[in-house]
Design an enzyme around this catalytic site. Structure first.
Site, mmCIF file in Angstrom:
data_model
loop_
_atom_site.group_PDB
_atom_site.id
_atom_site.type_symbol
_atom_site.label_atom_id
_atom_site.label_comp_id
_atom_site.label_asym_id
_atom_site.label_seq_id
_atom_site.Cartn_x
_atom_site.Cartn_y
_atom_site.Cartn_z
ATOM 1 N N GLU A 136 0.842 -1.196 0.000
ATOM 2 C CA GLU A 136 0.000 0.000 0.000
ATOM 3 C C GLU A 136 0.879 1.249 0.000
ATOM 4 O O GLU A 136 1.939 1.285 0.623
ATOM 5 C CB GLU A 136 -0.907 0.018 1.232
ATOM 6 C CG GLU A 136 -2.057 -0.958 1.167
ATOM 7 C CD GLU A 136 -2.996 -0.794 2.340
ATOM 8 O OE1 GLU A 136 -2.853 0.196 3.098
ATOM 9 O OE2 GLU A 136 -3.876 -1.659 2.504
ATOM 10 N N GLN A 189 -5.126 1.921 -24.649
ATOM 11 C CA GLN A 189 -6.464 1.340 -24.498
ATOM 12 C C GLN A 189 -7.492 2.471 -24.570
ATOM 13 O O GLN A 189 -8.168 2.783 -23.598
ATOM 14 C CB GLN A 189 -6.563 0.576 -23.177
ATOM 15 C CG GLN A 189 -5.558 -0.562 -23.055
ATOM 16 C CD GLN A 189 -5.673 -1.306 -21.745
ATOM 17 O OE1 GLN A 189 -6.771 -1.610 -21.281
ATOM 18 N NE2 GLN A 189 -4.533 -1.597 -21.128
ATOM 19 N N HIS A 200 -0.710 8.901 -26.986
ATOM 20 C CA HIS A 200 -0.783 7.884 -28.036
ATOM 21 C C HIS A 200 -1.990 8.117 -28.935
ATOM 22 O O HIS A 200 -1.926 7.878 -30.144
ATOM 23 C CB HIS A 200 -0.855 6.501 -27.399
ATOM 24 C CG HIS A 200 -0.852 5.384 -28.403
ATOM 25 N ND1 HIS A 200 0.229 5.115 -29.217
ATOM 26 C CD2 HIS A 200 -1.809 4.474 -28.736
ATOM 27 C CE1 HIS A 200 -0.058 4.083 -30.001
ATOM 28 N NE2 HIS A 200 -1.275 3.685 -29.737
ATOM 29 N N LYS A 247 2.329 -2.158 -42.371
ATOM 30 C CA LYS A 247 2.509 -3.460 -41.733
ATOM 31 C C LYS A 247 1.164 -4.155 -41.539
ATOM 32 O O LYS A 247 0.124 -3.520 -41.378
ATOM 33 C CB LYS A 247 3.203 -3.307 -40.378
ATOM 34 C CG LYS A 247 2.406 -2.531 -39.329
ATOM 35 C CD LYS A 247 3.204 -2.337 -38.058
ATOM 36 C CE LYS A 247 2.401 -1.523 -37.044
ATOM 37 N NZ LYS A 247 3.175 -1.224 -35.836
ATOM 38 N N ALA A 252 10.178 -3.298 -29.217
ATOM 39 C CA ALA A 252 11.059 -2.932 -30.342
ATOM 40 C C ALA A 252 11.042 -3.933 -31.491
ATOM 41 O O ALA A 252 11.823 -3.799 -32.422
ATOM 42 C CB ALA A 252 12.506 -2.730 -29.865
ATOM 43 N N THR A 254 8.634 -4.418 -33.870
ATOM 44 C CA THR A 254 8.194 -3.734 -35.089
ATOM 45 C C THR A 254 9.251 -2.760 -35.582
ATOM 46 O O THR A 254 9.537 -2.678 -36.778
ATOM 47 C CB THR A 254 6.872 -2.980 -34.822
ATOM 48 O OG1 THR A 254 5.871 -3.916 -34.424
ATOM 49 C CG2 THR A 254 6.407 -2.244 -36.059
#
Length: 339
Positions: free
Chosen positions: A48, A106, A139, A204, A236, A238
Site C-alpha cells: 500500500e 487502451q 498515443h 505493416k 522494439a 516492429t
C-alpha cells in the site's frame, strides 16, 4: 482564496531525475529557488502507498510530476494518492504533469467485452482532485476529450527537429522521415514538414498482437538516410523489423526517434543487435541501466520544455507557443546552437 505566489513542484517515485531537472530549469527561469516539495511517498509492507507532505501547501499552485510508466499501476496510484493528499491540504490548484501517459493505448473498444481503460484512468484522476493535465505525445489525441478538465498535450516533434538539424547538419537533403505504420502518418508528416524533407511509410500487417507478418515500404528510400518516427517503442520488434525492411529497400542508414522509450522485455537487446545506427528517445520515462549502457541509444532532455510549460500554465500564458521550433531555440540554448 489566498494569493498564489510561486509554483510548487512535487514528485513521485516514477522519474525523480526528470522532476529535479525540471525544478532546476524553473529555478533558472524564475531567478529564485524552485525546489521539490518536501514529502515522502512510501509503501507499507503489503505494498500500500502512503504519502505525507511536510510543507504547507494551502492556497498553492501545485504541479505533480509523475509519468505512469512501468510499474504502471504503482505509479498511477502514487499520482492519485499524492493528488488526494494535496487536495485535502487545501492546495489552490493541482496540475498533474504526466510526461508519459500510461493506459493511452487502451483508448477504444477494439472488440466486444473489452474496456476503455484510458477513460477509466481519466475519471480516476479527476475524482482524485486533479484540475489540469500536462503530458507529451498522447498515443491517441482523442484522450484529451476523455477529460472534463484542461489537457495540454506537448509534442516532441519540435525538440526532435532541433536534434535532427544538429545531428544531420549538411545532410538533410538525403534524409527521409518514415512512419512505421499508417496510423502514425500525421506525426511523421509534421516532423518531415518541420525539417523540410520527404516522407515515406512502412505499411505493416499483423497476424496477432505483438507479431508483424508482413511489411511494405510506400515511397522511395533508396540511398536515403531514413529516420523512423513514433510515439512509443515497447518491445522494439516492429521497429527493428521496419529498419531491416528499409535497408533491404536500399536505404543508406536507419535512425529512429521515439518519444517514449518503454523498452520492455528484449527491447534493448534487439536494438543493440539491429541494423539501426541509432535510437533517440526522450527522458519522459526514466532510463534503466541497460538503456543507459546501450551503445546506439541516445536520450534527449524534456526538462526545458516541461519547465517552460509549467511556468506558462502558472502565469496563465500560452502553452501552444511551445509547439513551434523557433520558440524552443532559446529554451534549449546550450543544448543546440541556433542554426
Amino acid at each position: 482564496m489566498p494569493a498564489i505566489h510561486e509554483p510548487k513542484l512535487m514528485s513521485g517515485n516514477a522519474n525523480p531525475i526528470l522532476a529535479s531537472a525540471v525544478a532546476r530549469r524553473m529555478s533558472m527561469h524564475r531567478g529564485v529557488n524552485v525546489g521539490l516539495v518536501d514529502a515522502r511517498v512510501e509503501r507499507f509492507n503489503d505494498g500500500e502507498i502512503f504519502v505525507e507532505v511536510f510543507e504547507n501547501v494551502r492556497g498553492e499552485d501545485m504541479f505533480i510530476l509523475q509519468p505512469t510508466s512501468n510499474p504502471a499501476n504503482d505509479n498511477l496510484m502514487e499520482l492519485l494518492i499524492m493528488a488526494d493528499a494535496l487536495r485535502r491540504s487545501s492546495a489552490a490548484r493541482i496540475t498533474a504533469v504526466i510526461p508519459y501517459f500510461g493506459y493511452a493505448r487502451q483508448d477504444r473498444r477494439t472488440k466486444a467485452r473489452t474496456p476503455i481503460s484510458a477513460k477509466l484512468v481519466a475519471n480516476m484522476m479527476v475524482t482524485a482532485g486533479i484540475e489540469r493535465i500536462l503530458t507529451m505525445d498522447l498515443h491517441a489525441a482523442q484522450i484529451q476529450g476523455f477529460f472534463d478538465i484542461p489537457v495540454d498535450n506537448l509534442y516532441a516533434a519540435p525538440v526532435f527537429a532541433l536534434d535532427i538539424e544538429h545531428q544531420f547538419k549538411g545532410r538533410l537533403k538525403d534524409v527521409t522521415v518514415i512512419s512505421p505504420d499508417v496510423g502514425g502518418v500525421a506525426r511523421a508528416r509534421e516532423l518531415a514538414k518541420r525539417i523540410g524533407v520527404q516522407l515515406a511509410i512502412v505499411d505493416k500487417r499483423r497476424e496477432k498482437p505483438g507479431e508483424v507478418a508482413e511489411m511494405t515500404v510506400i515511397g522511395d528510400v533508396k540511398g536515403k538516410t531514413c529516420i523512423i518516427v513514433d510515439d512509443i517503442c515497447d518491445t522494439a520488434g516492429t521497429l527493428c523489423k521496419a529498419a531491416e525492411v528499409l535497408m533491404e529497400q536500399g536505404a543508406k542508414e536507419v535512425h529512429s526517434y521515439i518519444t517514449h522509450g518503454v523498452l520492455s522485455g528484449p527491447a534493448v537487446d534487439r536494438i543493440t543487435k539491429s541494423v539501426m545506427k541509432s535510437l533517440v528517445i526522450t527522458d519522459t520515462i526514466q532510463a534503466t541501466e541497460p538503456v543507459k549502457a546501450a551503445k546506439n541509444i541516445r536520450i534527449v532532455p524534456t526538462a526545458p520544455i516541461f519547465a517552460q510549460a509549467i511556468l506558462n500554465i502558472w502565469n496563465g500564458t500560452s502553452v501552444s507557443s511551445l509547439f513551434e521550433t523557433e520558440t524552443l531555440h532559446p529554451i534549449y540554448e546550450g543544448t543546440y546552437a541556433r542554426f
